[in-house]
Design an enzyme around this catalytic site. Structure first.
Site, PDB file in Angstrom:
ATOM      1  N   GLY A  22       0.809  -1.084  -0.126  1.00 13.75           N
ATOM      2  CA  GLY A  22       0.044   0.127   0.017  1.00 13.75           C
ATOM      3  C   GLY A  22       0.979   1.115  -0.075  1.00 13.75           C
ATOM      4  N   LYS A  88       5.217  21.600 -11.829  1.00 11.54           N
ATOM      5  CA  LYS A  88       6.625  21.164 -12.035  1.00 11.54           C
ATOM      6  C   LYS A  88       6.545  21.747 -13.785  1.00 11.54           C
ATOM      7  CE  LYS A  88       9.700  17.504 -12.496  1.00 11.54           C
ATOM      8  NZ  LYS A  88      10.153  16.202 -12.495  1.00 11.54           N
TER       9      LYS A  88
HETATM   10  C1  LIG Z   1      15.710   7.885  -3.066  1.00 14.35           C
HETATM   11  C2  LIG Z   1      14.405   7.735  -3.769  1.00 14.35           C
HETATM   12  C3  LIG Z   1      13.760   8.785  -4.698  1.00 14.35           C
HETATM   13  C4  LIG Z   1      12.673   8.870  -5.588  1.00 14.35           C
HETATM   14  N1  LIG Z   1      12.215   9.690  -5.978  1.00 14.35           N
HETATM   15  C5  LIG Z   1      11.192   9.672  -6.904  1.00 14.35           C
HETATM   16  C6  LIG Z   1      10.752  10.672  -7.718  1.00 14.35           C
HETATM   17  O1  LIG Z   1      10.929  11.830  -7.437  1.00 14.35           O
HETATM   18  N2  LIG Z   1       9.745  10.438  -8.498  1.00 14.35           N
HETATM   19  C7  LIG Z   1       9.116   9.327  -8.722  1.00 14.35           C
HETATM   20  O2  LIG Z   1       8.393   9.116  -9.555  1.00 14.35           O
HETATM   21  N3  LIG Z   1       9.761   8.170  -8.024  1.00 14.35           N
HETATM   22  C8  LIG Z   1      10.776   8.505  -7.235  1.00 14.35           C
HETATM   23  N4  LIG Z   1      11.136   7.260  -6.513  1.00 14.35           N
HETATM   24  C9  LIG Z   1      10.449   5.972  -6.567  1.00 14.35           C
HETATM   25  C10 LIG Z   1       9.287   6.113  -5.721  1.00 14.35           C
HETATM   26  O3  LIG Z   1       9.576   6.324  -4.584  1.00 14.35           O
HETATM   27  C11 LIG Z   1       8.509   4.508  -5.806  1.00 14.35           C
HETATM   28  O4  LIG Z   1       8.436   4.398  -7.166  1.00 14.35           O
HETATM   29  C12 LIG Z   1       6.891   4.858  -5.295  1.00 14.35           C
HETATM   30  O5  LIG Z   1       7.224   5.218  -4.180  1.00 14.35           O
HETATM   31  C13 LIG Z   1       6.515   3.298  -5.337  1.00 14.35           C
HETATM   32  O6  LIG Z   1       6.922   2.659  -4.123  1.00 14.35           O
HETATM   33  P1  LIG Z   1       6.167   1.214  -3.852  1.00 14.35           P
HETATM   34  O7  LIG Z   1       4.819   1.433  -3.883  1.00 14.35           O
HETATM   35  O8  LIG Z   1       6.576   0.281  -5.259  1.00 14.35           O
HETATM   36  O9  LIG Z   1       7.140   0.732  -2.625  1.00 14.35           O
HETATM   37  P2  LIG Z   1       6.903   1.137  -1.244  1.00 14.35           P
HETATM   38  O10 LIG Z   1       6.698   2.525  -0.801  1.00 14.35           O
HETATM   39  O11 LIG Z   1       8.137   0.662  -0.527  1.00 14.35           O
HETATM   40  O12 LIG Z   1       5.812   0.360  -0.614  1.00 14.35           O
HETATM   41  C14 LIG Z   1       5.779  -1.126  -0.357  1.00 14.35           C
HETATM   42  C15 LIG Z   1       4.301  -1.298   0.355  1.00 14.35           C
HETATM   43  O13 LIG Z   1       4.408  -2.753   0.679  1.00 14.35           O
HETATM   44  C16 LIG Z   1       4.145  -3.097   1.793  1.00 14.35           C
HETATM   45  N5  LIG Z   1       4.934  -4.293   2.308  1.00 14.35           N
HETATM   46  C17 LIG Z   1       5.970  -4.669   2.272  1.00 14.35           C
HETATM   47  N6  LIG Z   1       6.321  -6.006   2.824  1.00 14.35           N
HETATM   48  C18 LIG Z   1       4.961  -6.379   3.144  1.00 14.35           C
HETATM   49  C19 LIG Z   1       4.399  -7.700   3.860  1.00 14.35           C
HETATM   50  N7  LIG Z   1       5.298  -8.549   4.322  1.00 14.35           N
HETATM   51  N8  LIG Z   1       2.985  -7.564   4.133  1.00 14.35           N
HETATM   52  C20 LIG Z   1       2.112  -6.712   3.678  1.00 14.35           C
HETATM   53  N9  LIG Z   1       2.623  -5.621   3.105  1.00 14.35           N
HETATM   54  C21 LIG Z   1       4.127  -5.442   2.778  1.00 14.35           C
HETATM   55  C22 LIG Z   1       4.437  -2.050   2.781  1.00 14.35           C
HETATM   56  O14 LIG Z   1       3.787  -1.894   3.969  1.00 14.35           O
HETATM   57  C23 LIG Z   1       4.257  -0.975   1.882  1.00 14.35           C
HETATM   58  O15 LIG Z   1       2.847  -0.385   1.910  1.00 14.35           O
HETATM   59  C24 LIG Z   1      12.136   7.482  -5.748  1.00 14.35           C
HETATM   60  C25 LIG Z   1      12.764   6.369  -4.875  1.00 14.35           C
HETATM   61  C26 LIG Z   1      13.963   6.546  -4.315  1.00 14.35           C
HETATM   62  C27 LIG Z   1      14.493   5.250  -3.453  1.00 14.35           C
END
Ligand SMILES: Cc1cc2nc3c(=O)[nH]c(=O)nc-3n(C[C@H](O)[C@H](O)[C@H](O)COP(=O)(O)OP(=O)(O)OC[C@H]3O[C@@H](n4cnc5c(N)ncnc54)[C@H](O)[C@@H]3O)c2cc1C
Length: 514
Positions: A22, A88
């Site tokens: 999430g 932006k």
């Molecule tokens: C340094 C950095 C800067 C960034 N800057 C940008 C930017 O400027 N623009 C951009 O487009 N993108 C950027 N990104 C990428 C962006 O942050 C991600 O693509 C975006 O936030 C999506 O993350 P996610 O939802 O895939 O993962 P996460 O935010 O890590 O979410 C993972 C989810 O999985 C859940 N989860 C994990 N394990 C379990 C489990 N065992 N059981 C149940 N739930 C679980 C967690 O609770 C969480 O809800 C950046 C990334 C980094 C590292």
């Protein structure tokens, strides 16, 4: 050609989808899938664990985010208000070709093409005649950004006035807003920690996930949005990771928000640093800052100190240290599992592309939407296109490093990197003849590449000979008229801050002083 059997012709439709995770990826997917699949009666469940945090960054976007708002039928200004967002117009690159250097990558076009010859050839011709004005002087978006101004783009518009805009937002508030939209659209939300995936022994398909708090949760299709852990695709299905650290060596980041210390700028800043670069992302209530660096060239403590020492206002949070490995899963979709976001791969945020890739992944999934037979041909096409898309972004980012001119060890090493063949060809064609080579599934169009080539001073030795049919006086006059028109456009714009105030000022936006 063999005919499909009746069962192949009409597979059982998908009845349920479980999205695990999430963060931004999970909720971006949930809100869009709930809208686009509302007539199909598919149960969508988001399973996330409140005990496991999100990555907590990801605040700058590309204009594709507004395509997402439209596709998901979200009220753009309501989202922006909820997420403390700002406008932006592009990215300002500071210090990439020397300490005081600066150039802009706008979400807009330059000049006007004439007689089938792209604008930059006329600009090059004038440059050779001694006029050193930067190409940004021929782009309204660049000039608006430089003056901290904004106005919604007019359509139709001549190229120099044709631009688009993206958004900076608070990632946590954005995800929270999407979660409330998704829930209102019938998405089930389960707060539970996934332990493992349960698979059918014969087909290998995932049948359910086993969780600590909510037992087993079954579905037909699983979307892995578990972040860097990649619990379904990476861990359960053991899909290998293709590393690109030899091409993009930064592997860490530290993020640290602070209060505003200046005007509300309508652009992201990417400021070159000795061992990487740092971002500055202005939101309504604070400024997001981060240093992306190579751990071979800088320690975590040094990175924190370097960033903390450059904050423009009071620090508003503890440093968030993040480790990452640049690359992608070999396949993004296998069996009945598709990974999105960090679970699928990661390219550093130099051009803010991650959320854009999440959106295009969901669109592609909808375009290739399977039935319960999960025809491998669909996954193959998804994987083929997504891999190309990631590679094109990778190459665009690599150009930034390769073309930079700084003398610290990281930067000198990047100048010696052997470019992948497609990028090498593209660079060669531009530098030799000013020709733009285009590849399939490139998220960045000619003007974006042009802004980088020009900004990094990777300029062609020659221009299009067809531009030589025009005498220099004619070219000088035409370019001067474009600059006059841009100056008029600037006059009819207003301040970025006033636009935000008028249209989507958040109720809680005053917490970061300005
Ligand atoms: C340094 C950095 C800067 C960034 N800057 C940008 C930017 O400027 N623009 C951009 O487009 N993108 C950027 N990104 C990428 C962006 O942050 C991600 O693509 C975006 O936030 C999506 O993350 P996610 O939802 O895939 O993962 P996460 O935010 O890590 O979410 C993972 C989810 O999985 C859940 N989860 C994990 N394990 C379990 C489990 N065992 N059981 C149940 N739930 C679980 C967690 O609770 C969480 O809800 C950046 C990334 C980094 C590292």
């Amino acid at each position: 050609m063999p005919q499909p059997s009746p069962s192949q012709r009409s597979g059982d439709p998908i009845r349920s989808i479980v999205i695990v995770g999430g963060g931004t990826a999970g909720w971006v997917a949930a809100a869009l899938l709930a809208k686009r699949l509302e007539r199909q009666d598919i149960m969508i469940t988001v399973v996330e664990s409140s005990a496991i945090g999100t990555v907590g960054v990801g605040e700058a976007t590309t204009p594709a985010i507004r395509d997402y708002f439209r596709a998901a039928e979200l009220d753009e200004f309501a989202v922006m208000k909820a997420a403390n967002a700002t406008i932006k117009l592009g990215i300002r690159f500071d210090g990439w070709t020397g300490e005081d250097s600066s150039f802009f990558h706008p979400f807009g076009l330059y000049g006007v093409a004439s007689n089938g010859v792209a604008f930059h050839h006329y600009w090059l011709k004038l440059r050779a005649a001694g006029d050193r004005r930067p190409i940004g002087d021929y782009c309204l978006a660049t000039q608006l950004a430089a003056a901290n101004r904004f106005m919604p783009p007019h359509r139709p518009a001549p190229d120099y006035a044709f631009f688009d805009w993206a958004v900076h937002f608070d990632a946590a508030l954005f995800a929270r807003h999407l979660a409330s939209v998704a829930r209102a659209r019938g998405v089930r939300h389960v707060d539970a920690r996934m332990r493992r995936a349960i698979r059918d022994e014969t087909t290998g398909l995932i049948t359910a996930i086993d969780t600590e708090e909510a037992g087993t949760i079954g579905a037909d299709l699983f979307v892995d949005c578990t972040g860097f852990r990649s619990l379904l695709l990476g861990q359960s299905l053991e899909e290998p990771y293709v590393e690109w650290t030899d091409l993009l060596p930064c592997d860490r980041a530290v993020a640290m928000p602070c209060a505003h210390g200046g005007p509300l700028t309508p652009y992201t800043q990417a400021i070159a640093m000795p061992a990487g670069w740092r971002w500055r992302i202005p939101l309504q209530h604070r400024v997001g800052n981060g240093y992306v660096y190579s751990s071979r060239h800088l320690s975590d403590d040094e990175a924190v100190a370097a960033l903390a020492g450059r904050l423009e206002g009071e620090r508003l949070g503890e440093p968030n240290l993040i480790r990452f490995v640049t690359g992608r899963r070999r396949r993004f979709w296998t069996g009945n599992c598709v990974a999105l976001g960090l679970a699928a791969g990661f390219l550093e945020p130099l051009e803010s592309t991650s959320i854009t890739l999440i959106f295009s992944g969901i669109e592609r999934l909808l375009h290739l939407f399977p039935d319960r037979s999960f025809d491998p041909a669909l996954a193959e096409d998804y994987n083929r296109i997504t891999a190309l898309e990631y590679e094109r972004v990778r190459d665009f980012l690599l150009l930034h490093y390769w073309g930079a001119r700084r003398e610290e060890p990281l930067w000198r090493a990047m100048r010696d990197v052997e470019l992948p063949e497609k990028l090498a060809h593209k660079v060669r064609m531009f530098i030799r003849r000013g020709r733009m080579v285009r590849y399939e599934w490139d998220a960045f169009q000619d003007p974006s590449w042009l802004s980088m080539f020009a900004g990094l001073d990777l300029l062609p030795e020659r221009w299009d000979p067809l531009a030589d049919y025009f005498p220099i006086e004619e070219v000088t006059g035409a370019l001067s008229r474009i600059r006059d028109q841009i100056a008029l456009g600037l006059k009819s714009s207003g301040s970025h801050e006033a636009f935000v105030e008028r249209n989507f000022r958040a109720d809680n936006a005053s917490s970061g002083s300005r």
